[in-house]
Design a protein around this motif. Structure first.
Motif, short mmCIF file in Angstrom:
data_model
loop_
_atom_site.label_atom_id
_atom_site.label_comp_id
_atom_site.label_asym_id
_atom_site.label_seq_id
_atom_site.Cartn_x
_atom_site.Cartn_y
_atom_site.Cartn_z
N UNK A 57 38.32 -2.48 19.40
CA UNK A 57 37.11 -2.31 19.10
C UNK A 57 36.42 -3.72 19.27
N UNK A 58 35.43 -3.79 20.11
CA UNK A 58 34.95 -5.38 20.36
C UNK A 58 34.07 -5.80 19.06
N UNK A 59 33.49 -4.81 18.44
CA UNK A 59 32.77 -5.44 17.21
C UNK A 59 33.42 -6.12 16.09
N UNK A 60 34.77 -5.43 15.96
CA UNK A 60 35.55 -5.87 14.90
C UNK A 60 36.79 -6.94 15.38
N UNK A 61 36.64 -7.24 16.63
CA UNK A 61 37.71 -8.31 17.20
C UNK A 61 37.25 -9.12 18.11
N UNK A 62 36.14 -9.99 17.81
CA UNK A 62 35.41 -10.92 18.63
C UNK A 62 36.26 -11.89 19.09
N UNK A 63 37.40 -12.48 18.48
CA UNK A 63 38.43 -13.39 19.17
C UNK A 63 38.94 -12.82 20.51
N UNK A 64 39.34 -11.90 20.47
CA UNK A 64 39.99 -11.23 21.83
C UNK A 64 39.10 -11.06 22.79
N UNK A 65 37.86 -10.54 22.45
CA UNK A 65 36.73 -10.23 23.38
C UNK A 65 36.30 -11.64 23.97
N UNK A 66 35.92 -12.67 23.19
CA UNK A 66 35.89 -13.79 23.65
C UNK A 66 36.70 -14.50 24.56
N UNK A 67 37.89 -14.25 24.10
CA UNK A 67 39.02 -14.98 24.86
C UNK A 67 39.07 -14.63 26.24
N UNK A 68 38.84 -13.22 26.40
CA UNK A 68 38.99 -12.74 27.66
C UNK A 68 37.78 -12.47 28.55
N UNK A 69 36.80 -12.88 27.90
CA UNK A 69 35.28 -12.93 28.50
C UNK A 69 34.97 -11.45 28.85
N UNK A 70 35.00 -10.50 27.92
CA UNK A 70 34.56 -9.44 28.23
C UNK A 70 33.04 -9.15 27.67
N UNK A 71 32.40 -8.50 28.61
CA UNK A 71 30.86 -8.63 28.30
C UNK A 71 30.16 -7.18 28.64
N UNK A 72 30.77 -6.17 29.14
CA UNK A 72 30.45 -4.81 29.36
C UNK A 72 31.48 -3.87 28.82
N UNK A 73 30.77 -2.90 28.47
CA UNK A 73 31.62 -1.63 27.94
C UNK A 73 31.45 -0.45 28.74
N UNK A 74 32.31 0.42 28.85
CA UNK A 74 33.86 0.01 28.50
C UNK A 74 34.68 -1.03 29.77
N UNK A 75 35.29 -1.91 29.31
CA UNK A 75 36.27 -2.81 30.18
C UNK A 75 37.60 -2.35 29.91
N UNK A 76 38.36 -2.12 31.07
CA UNK A 76 39.67 -1.74 31.17
C UNK A 76 40.52 -2.88 31.86
N UNK A 77 41.37 -3.36 31.01
CA UNK A 77 42.18 -4.70 31.62
C UNK A 77 43.70 -4.41 31.69
N UNK A 78 44.43 -4.53 32.55
CA UNK A 78 45.88 -4.37 32.53
C UNK A 78 46.55 -5.56 32.60
#
Length: 107
Positions: A57-78
């Motif tokens: 959940x991007x709202x509850x986990x800003x550190x990982x979201x920021x670390x991987x540069x996620x800016x759009x939803x949904x983002x699927x990363x392998x």
């Protein structure tokens, strides 16, 4: 069902996993994210033992979201061997398309 991960357990659940991991970056307010939930749940069963699917959940986990540069939803990363190896943004993929995509990383 896809497991939930957080900033706190991301390293253990994703980066240290032996199998490829699909991380579904999602938000509660994101309708396309919610629409993909059944597909993610089905894929987690179909690929059990070959690939792992987790949601963050991007709202509850800003550190990982920021670390991987996620800016759009949904983002699927392998992730494979602790590194991001592929990414898809948006909810335009079918179950079959996602299955083929993940199987290519699980081989």
């Amino acid at each position: 069902m896809a497991n939930q991960v957080t900033d706190a357990d991301f390293s253990a659940e994703v980066l240290q996993a032996r199998e490829p991991v699909l991380v579904d970056f999602w938000a509660e307010w994101c309708q396309p994210c919610l629409a993909m939930d059944p597909i993610m749940d089905t894929l987690s069963v179909e690929l059990a033992g070959r690939a792992k699917i987790v949601k963050i959940d991007i709202a509850s986990n800003p550190a990982i979201v920021s670390q991987y540069g996620v800016r759009a939803m949904p983002t699927l990363m392998v992730f494979k061997n602790g590194q991001p190896v592929d990414i898809k943004v948006g909810a335009g993929q079918s179950r079959v398309q996602l299955l083929k995509w993940l199987e290519s990383h699980a081989a």
